[in-house]
Motif scaffolding. Sequence first.
Motif, PDB file in Angstrom:
ATOM      1  N   ASN A 103      34.571  32.479  18.974  1.00 22.92           N
ATOM      2  CA  ASN A 103      35.610  33.497  19.149  1.00 22.92           C
ATOM      3  C   ASN A 103      35.107  34.665  19.978  1.00 22.92           C
ATOM      4  O   ASN A 103      35.844  35.251  20.749  1.00 22.92           O
ATOM      5  N   ASP A 104      33.853  35.016  19.801  1.00 18.10           N
ATOM      6  CA  ASP A 104      33.280  36.121  20.561  1.00 18.10           C
ATOM      7  C   ASP A 104      33.198  35.785  22.041  1.00 18.10           C
ATOM      8  O   ASP A 104      33.516  36.619  22.892  1.00 18.10           O
ATOM      9  N   SER A 105      32.801  34.591  22.359  1.00 15.76           N
ATOM     10  CA  SER A 105      32.690  34.230  23.769  1.00 15.76           C
ATOM     11  C   SER A 105      34.074  34.124  24.405  1.00 15.76           C
ATOM     12  O   SER A 105      34.258  34.481  25.568  1.00 15.76           O
ATOM     13  N   LEU A 106      35.051  33.645  23.643  1.00 14.39           N
ATOM     14  CA  LEU A 106      36.415  33.565  24.166  1.00 14.39           C
ATOM     15  C   LEU A 106      36.970  34.968  24.408  1.00 14.39           C
ATOM     16  O   LEU A 106      37.591  35.228  25.446  1.00 14.39           O
ATOM     17  N   ALA A 107      36.724  35.874  23.490  1.00 18.02           N
ATOM     18  CA  ALA A 107      37.212  37.239  23.628  1.00 18.02           C
ATOM     19  C   ALA A 107      36.551  37.934  24.816  1.00 18.02           C
ATOM     20  O   ALA A 107      37.229  38.611  25.604  1.00 18.02           O
ATOM     21  N   THR A 108      35.262  37.772  24.970  1.00 18.52           N
ATOM     22  CA  THR A 108      34.591  38.409  26.109  1.00 18.52           C
ATOM     23  C   THR A 108      35.029  37.788  27.425  1.00 18.52           C
ATOM     24  O   THR A 108      35.180  38.483  28.423  1.00 18.52           O
ATOM     25  N   GLU A 109      35.260  36.466  27.409  1.00 17.50           N
ATOM     26  CA  GLU A 109      35.750  35.811  28.627  1.00 17.50           C
ATOM     27  C   GLU A 109      37.137  36.338  29.001  1.00 17.50           C
ATOM     28  O   GLU A 109      37.407  36.614  30.180  1.00 17.50           O
ATOM     29  N   LEU A 110      37.997  36.490  28.007  1.00 19.70           N
ATOM     30  CA  LEU A 110      39.334  37.033  28.277  1.00 19.70           C
ATOM     31  C   LEU A 110      39.270  38.474  28.770  1.00 19.70           C
ATOM     32  O   LEU A 110      40.011  38.867  29.671  1.00 19.70           O
ATOM     33  N   LEU A 111      38.379  39.261  28.187  1.00 21.93           N
ATOM     34  CA  LEU A 111      38.227  40.651  28.627  1.00 21.93           C
ATOM     35  C   LEU A 111      37.732  40.723  30.068  1.00 21.93           C
ATOM     36  O   LEU A 111      38.209  41.540  30.861  1.00 21.93           O
ATOM     37  N   HIS A 112      36.799  39.870  30.441  1.00 21.37           N
ATOM     38  CA  HIS A 112      36.308  39.849  31.825  1.00 21.37           C
ATOM     39  C   HIS A 112      37.421  39.431  32.789  1.00 21.37           C
ATOM     40  O   HIS A 112      37.558  39.988  33.880  1.00 21.37           O
ATOM     41  N   GLU A 113      38.234  38.455  32.359  1.00 20.23           N
ATOM     42  CA  GLU A 113      39.331  38.009  33.215  1.00 20.23           C
ATOM     43  C   GLU A 113      40.392  39.096  33.385  1.00 20.23           C
ATOM     44  O   GLU A 113      40.887  39.330  34.490  1.00 20.23           O
ATOM     45  N   VAL A 114      40.702  39.791  32.312  1.00 23.22           N
ATOM     46  CA  VAL A 114      41.670  40.887  32.386  1.00 23.22           C
ATOM     47  C   VAL A 114      41.125  42.009  33.261  1.00 23.22           C
ATOM     48  O   VAL A 114      41.862  42.593  34.073  1.00 23.22           O
ATOM     49  N   LYS A 115      39.860  42.312  33.124  1.00 19.89           N
ATOM     50  CA  LYS A 115      39.243  43.358  33.944  1.00 19.89           C
ATOM     51  C   LYS A 115      39.287  42.978  35.422  1.00 19.89           C
ATOM     52  O   LYS A 115      39.641  43.795  36.275  1.00 19.89           O
ATOM     53  N   ARG A 116      38.967  41.735  35.736  1.00 20.22           N
ATOM     54  CA  ARG A 116      38.976  41.259  37.114  1.00 20.22           C
ATOM     55  C   ARG A 116      40.405  41.288  37.688  1.00 20.22           C
ATOM     56  O   ARG A 116      40.626  41.741  38.806  1.00 20.22           O
ATOM     57  N   THR A 117      41.379  40.836  36.903  1.00 18.60           N
ATOM     58  CA  THR A 117      42.770  40.816  37.357  1.00 18.60           C
ATOM     59  C   THR A 117      43.309  42.230  37.551  1.00 18.60           C
ATOM     60  O   THR A 117      43.988  42.512  38.545  1.00 18.60           O
ATOM     61  N   SER A 118      43.006  43.113  36.625  1.00 21.30           N
ATOM     62  CA  SER A 118      43.504  44.490  36.762  1.00 21.30           C
ATOM     63  C   SER A 118      42.845  45.190  37.946  1.00 21.30           C
ATOM     64  O   SER A 118      43.500  46.002  38.625  1.00 21.30           O
ATOM     65  N   LYS A 119      41.609  44.875  38.237  1.00 15.87           N
ATOM     66  CA  LYS A 119      40.942  45.453  39.401  1.00 15.87           C
ATOM     67  C   LYS A 119      41.621  44.980  40.682  1.00 15.87           C
ATOM     68  O   LYS A 119      41.854  45.774  41.598  1.00 15.87           O
ATOM     69  N   ARG A 120      41.976  43.695  40.758  1.00 10.67           N
ATOM     70  CA  ARG A 120      42.686  43.183  41.931  1.00 10.67           C
ATOM     71  C   ARG A 120      44.032  43.872  42.101  1.00 10.67           C
ATOM     72  O   ARG A 120      44.403  44.252  43.219  1.00 10.67           O
ATOM     73  N   TRP A 121      44.788  44.014  41.010  1.00 12.91           N
ATOM     74  CA  TRP A 121      46.100  44.661  41.102  1.00 12.91           C
ATOM     75  C   TRP A 121      45.965  46.124  41.513  1.00 12.91           C
ATOM     76  O   TRP A 121      46.797  46.647  42.262  1.00 12.91           O
ATOM     77  N   PHE A 122      44.939  46.794  41.014  1.00 15.38           N
ATOM     78  CA  PHE A 122      44.740  48.191  41.381  1.00 15.38           C
ATOM     79  C   PHE A 122      44.410  48.320  42.866  1.00 15.38           C
ATOM     80  O   PHE A 122      44.941  49.199  43.553  1.00 15.38           O
ATOM     81  N   ILE A 123      43.585  47.424  43.381  1.00 13.16           N
ATOM     82  CA  ILE A 123      43.249  47.448  44.811  1.00 13.16           C
ATOM     83  C   ILE A 123      44.495  47.178  45.641  1.00 13.16           C
ATOM     84  O   ILE A 123      44.745  47.837  46.657  1.00 13.16           O
ATOM     85  N   MET A 124      45.318  46.219  45.236  1.00 10.98           N
ATOM     86  CA  MET A 124      46.562  45.931  45.958  1.00 10.98           C
ATOM     87  C   MET A 124      47.510  47.124  45.907  1.00 10.98           C
ATOM     88  O   MET A 124      48.205  47.426  46.878  1.00 10.98           O
ATOM     89  N   TRP A 125      47.542  47.825  44.784  1.00  9.49           N
ATOM     90  CA  TRP A 125      48.392  49.016  44.657  1.00  9.49           C
ATOM     91  C   TRP A 125      47.912  50.108  45.605  1.00  9.49           C
ATOM     92  O   TRP A 125      48.723  50.744  46.285  1.00  9.49           O
ATOM     93  N   ILE A 126      46.611  50.312  45.699  1.00 10.85           N
ATOM     94  CA  ILE A 126      46.039  51.313  46.608  1.00 10.85           C
ATOM     95  C   ILE A 126      46.378  50.954  48.061  1.00 10.85           C
ATOM     96  O   ILE A 126      46.759  51.818  48.861  1.00 10.85           O
TER      97      ILE A 126
END
Length: 74
Positions: free
Chosen positions: A3-26
């Motif tokens: 569960n810990d590895s799944l949660a950290t994997e999801l957090l990394h994916e969300v962080k990566r996706t939100s960074k892409r969206w923020f760059i596209m917004w800029i």
Amino acid sequence: MDNDSLATELLHEVKRTSKRWFIMWIITIALLFATNIAWLYAWCLPVETVTTELSADDDSNAIYSGNGDVKIGG
């Protein structure tokens, strides 16, 4: 532990996706400002004006119509 590895994997994916969206917004905001500046520049460019002065040799009236016709003396 799984569960810990799944949660950290999801957090990394969300962080990566939100960074892409923020760059596209800029990029979108920057392009919006760039196009607005381009329109303001084009709007403020000087415009050529043509002044037409007509006169008759015998001091009679000269009438200039908008389509290029000139009537002298009438």
